[in-house]
Write a protein that holds these residues in place. Sequence first.
Motif, PDB file in Angstrom:
ATOM      1  N   VAL A 142       0.839  -1.204   0.000  1.00 33.06           N
ATOM      2  CA  VAL A 142       0.000   0.000   0.000  1.00 33.06           C
ATOM      3  C   VAL A 142       0.869   1.248   0.000  1.00 33.06           C
ATOM      4  O   VAL A 142       0.651   2.184  -0.775  1.00 33.06           O
ATOM      5  CB  VAL A 142      -0.937   0.008   1.224  1.00 33.06           C
ATOM      6  CG1 VAL A 142      -1.645   1.365   1.350  1.00 33.06           C
ATOM      7  CG2 VAL A 142      -1.959  -1.114   1.125  1.00 33.06           C
ATOM      8  N   ASN A 143       1.879   1.268   0.862  1.00 40.30           N
ATOM      9  CA  ASN A 143       2.740   2.444   0.968  1.00 40.30           C
ATOM     10  C   ASN A 143       3.583   2.658  -0.286  1.00 40.30           C
ATOM     11  O   ASN A 143       3.944   3.789  -0.614  1.00 40.30           O
ATOM     12  CB  ASN A 143       3.642   2.325   2.190  1.00 40.30           C
ATOM     13  CG  ASN A 143       2.888   2.509   3.489  1.00 40.30           C
ATOM     14  OD1 ASN A 143       1.775   3.029   3.506  1.00 40.30           O
ATOM     15  ND2 ASN A 143       3.476   2.076   4.592  1.00 40.30           N
ATOM     16  N   SER A 144       3.884   1.570  -0.989  1.00 42.24           N
ATOM     17  CA  SER A 144       4.622   1.703  -2.239  1.00 42.24           C
ATOM     18  C   SER A 144       3.813   2.485  -3.259  1.00 42.24           C
ATOM     19  O   SER A 144       4.344   3.337  -3.989  1.00 42.24           O
ATOM     20  CB  SER A 144       4.966   0.312  -2.786  1.00 42.24           C
ATOM     21  OG  SER A 144       5.614   0.417  -4.048  1.00 42.24           O
ATOM     22  N   SER A 179       2.331   8.575  -5.492  1.00 41.89           N
ATOM     23  CA  SER A 179       1.237   9.492  -5.817  1.00 41.89           C
ATOM     24  C   SER A 179       1.696  10.941  -5.688  1.00 41.89           C
ATOM     25  O   SER A 179       2.512  11.274  -4.828  1.00 41.89           O
ATOM     26  CB  SER A 179       0.038   9.242  -4.897  1.00 41.89           C
ATOM     27  OG  SER A 179       0.304   9.692  -3.581  1.00 41.89           O
ATOM     28  N   SER A 180       1.157  11.790  -6.541  1.00 46.10           N
ATOM     29  CA  SER A 180       1.532  13.206  -6.511  1.00 46.10           C
ATOM     30  C   SER A 180       1.094  13.867  -5.213  1.00 46.10           C
ATOM     31  O   SER A 180       1.767  14.761  -4.695  1.00 46.10           O
ATOM     32  CB  SER A 180       0.907  13.933  -7.707  1.00 46.10           C
ATOM     33  OG  SER A 180      -0.510  13.828  -7.686  1.00 46.10           O
ATOM     34  N   GLY A 216      -5.814   3.216   2.364  1.00 55.32           N
ATOM     35  CA  GLY A 216      -5.337   1.841   2.246  1.00 55.32           C
ATOM     36  C   GLY A 216      -6.441   0.926   1.749  1.00 55.32           C
ATOM     37  O   GLY A 216      -6.233   0.074   0.873  1.00 55.32           O
ATOM     38  N   LYS A 217      -7.638   1.092   2.298  1.00 60.66           N
ATOM     39  CA  LYS A 217      -8.782   0.284   1.857  1.00 60.66           C
ATOM     40  C   LYS A 217      -9.114   0.578   0.396  1.00 60.66           C
ATOM     41  O   LYS A 217      -9.402  -0.325  -0.388  1.00 60.66           O
ATOM     42  CB  LYS A 217      -9.998   0.588   2.739  1.00 60.66           C
ATOM     43  CG  LYS A 217      -9.853   0.146   4.193  1.00 60.66           C
ATOM     44  CD  LYS A 217     -11.078   0.556   5.004  1.00 60.66           C
ATOM     45  CE  LYS A 217     -10.924   0.190   6.470  1.00 60.66           C
ATOM     46  NZ  LYS A 217     -12.103   0.635   7.272  1.00 60.66           N
ATOM     47  N   LYS A 218      -9.072   1.859   0.043  1.00 61.61           N
ATOM     48  CA  LYS A 218      -9.393   2.248  -1.327  1.00 61.61           C
ATOM     49  C   LYS A 218      -8.399   1.645  -2.311  1.00 61.61           C
ATOM     50  O   LYS A 218      -8.779   1.155  -3.390  1.00 61.61           O
ATOM     51  CB  LYS A 218      -9.384   3.772  -1.434  1.00 61.61           C
ATOM     52  CG  LYS A 218      -9.758   4.307  -2.810  1.00 61.61           C
ATOM     53  CD  LYS A 218      -9.816   5.820  -2.745  1.00 61.61           C
ATOM     54  CE  LYS A 218     -10.153   6.439  -4.074  1.00 61.61           C
ATOM     55  NZ  LYS A 218     -10.251   7.919  -4.000  1.00 61.61           N
ATOM     56  N   GLU A 220      -4.819   9.100  -9.509  1.00 62.37           N
ATOM     57  CA  GLU A 220      -4.525   8.004  -8.591  1.00 62.37           C
ATOM     58  C   GLU A 220      -4.075   6.745  -9.319  1.00 62.37           C
ATOM     59  O   GLU A 220      -4.275   5.635  -8.857  1.00 62.37           O
ATOM     60  CB  GLU A 220      -5.759   7.658  -7.750  1.00 62.37           C
ATOM     61  CG  GLU A 220      -6.208   8.774  -6.847  1.00 62.37           C
ATOM     62  CD  GLU A 220      -7.395   8.369  -5.997  1.00 62.37           C
ATOM     63  OE1 GLU A 220      -7.781   7.180  -6.024  1.00 62.37           O
ATOM     64  OE2 GLU A 220      -7.941   9.242  -5.293  1.00 62.37           O
ATOM     65  N   GLY A 221      -3.473   6.897 -10.472  1.00 57.19           N
ATOM     66  CA  GLY A 221      -3.078   5.738 -11.259  1.00 57.19           C
ATOM     67  C   GLY A 221      -2.181   4.791 -10.497  1.00 57.19           C
ATOM     68  O   GLY A 221      -1.204   5.210  -9.864  1.00 57.19           O
ATOM     69  N   LEU A 222      -2.519   3.487 -10.541  1.00 54.93           N
ATOM     70  CA  LEU A 222      -1.684   2.487  -9.895  1.00 54.93           C
ATOM     71  C   LEU A 222      -0.416   2.301 -10.696  1.00 54.93           C
ATOM     72  O   LEU A 222      -0.419   2.367 -11.924  1.00 54.93           O
ATOM     73  CB  LEU A 222      -2.417   1.146  -9.806  1.00 54.93           C
ATOM     74  CG  LEU A 222      -3.619   1.119  -8.867  1.00 54.93           C
ATOM     75  CD1 LEU A 222      -4.314  -0.232  -8.988  1.00 54.93           C
ATOM     76  CD2 LEU A 222      -3.183   1.339  -7.438  1.00 54.93           C
ATOM     77  N   PRO A 223       0.716   2.057 -10.042  1.00 47.74           N
ATOM     78  CA  PRO A 223       1.974   1.863 -10.753  1.00 47.74           C
ATOM     79  C   PRO A 223       1.912   0.632 -11.643  1.00 47.74           C
ATOM     80  O   PRO A 223       1.364  -0.389 -11.254  1.00 47.74           O
ATOM     81  CB  PRO A 223       3.002   1.691  -9.622  1.00 47.74           C
ATOM     82  CG  PRO A 223       2.200   1.188  -8.471  1.00 47.74           C
ATOM     83  CD  PRO A 223       0.859   1.843  -8.589  1.00 47.74           C
TER      84      PRO A 223
END
Length: 316
Positions: free
Chosen positions: A168-170, A175-176, A198-200, A229-232
């Motif tokens: 989650v923290n990664s 994120s900007s 974290g849940k989101k 919020e794009g995931l890596p």
Amino acid sequence: MSNDIATISQDIYNTRDSFGAVLTDRSLNFEREAEFAIQTISGNAYSLKIALQNRQSVINAVTNIAAIGISLNPAKKQAYLVPRDGKICLDISYIGLMDLAMATGAIRWAQAELVHASDSFALNGFDKLPTHTYNPFSKERGEVVGVYVVVKTSDGDYLTETMSIDDVNSIRDRSSAWKAFVEKGTKCPWSTDPGEMGKKTCVKRAYKYWPKTERLEEAIHYLNTEGGEGLPQTSNNKPVQSSELSDTWIGLALHAETSAALSDVWIKGTAAMREAKDLAGHARFKVEVGKRGEALKAAAAPIEGELVEVEDGTAN
């Protein structure tokens, strides 16, 4: 100040026609959503400032409420208007995403929970309910070590997704909003509501396993693009974790789903994925897909990057 609020209010009410043109949920009422939007923006000096500097972003955000079919009603806690990157953005909560999935019939119900160090947690398979026991009134549950989302599909199946706090923290660190908080101390959801974020994050990853609906896809796409919020994406030059491996193959299956010629890939691949409790299971999933080599190659062509190869139950 009153003139500023009047200006933004007029901008919002001017979206009436476009709001109605893209409305996906007829239970939403323009007048109520407009009032919620005005209350949100006018109640925060910084939000009002950003709204005046970028009035088009307010129009876009309100229109997106209708297009996605989500409400700003604070009692529902589904969505909010927030200032981000010099514009007003529609921010959808994890509750909003789960409500969308349930409202569109993709799932019957969903639950997202944090797991603390002192909790007792056991994953009983991706297709079963996890075992999570703890004292909800304890003040000594320890730090958060992970998060999970479990849903029940319309077929009565359970689907569970887990993420460690490090995973989650990664995503948070890339994120900007979080970078702005670290560099400038600018408050953001990651700093004020880390548990909710974290849940989101877990819900956004878990939805890839759920039956697909257009509105839910639209909401996720919006968050990953305009919402910032794009995931890596999986890197081509580094090893990937098992969770990233899941994302790669599920993404491949989703591309296959769009082709009638590959409908059996989706059906059989999904069944294999539900049984994939380890990397060996992912390898079996690959076999299901590999049986349709030529058709799969055509469906996978638009996918950016190289796919992760799985051999003998290990990732290279």
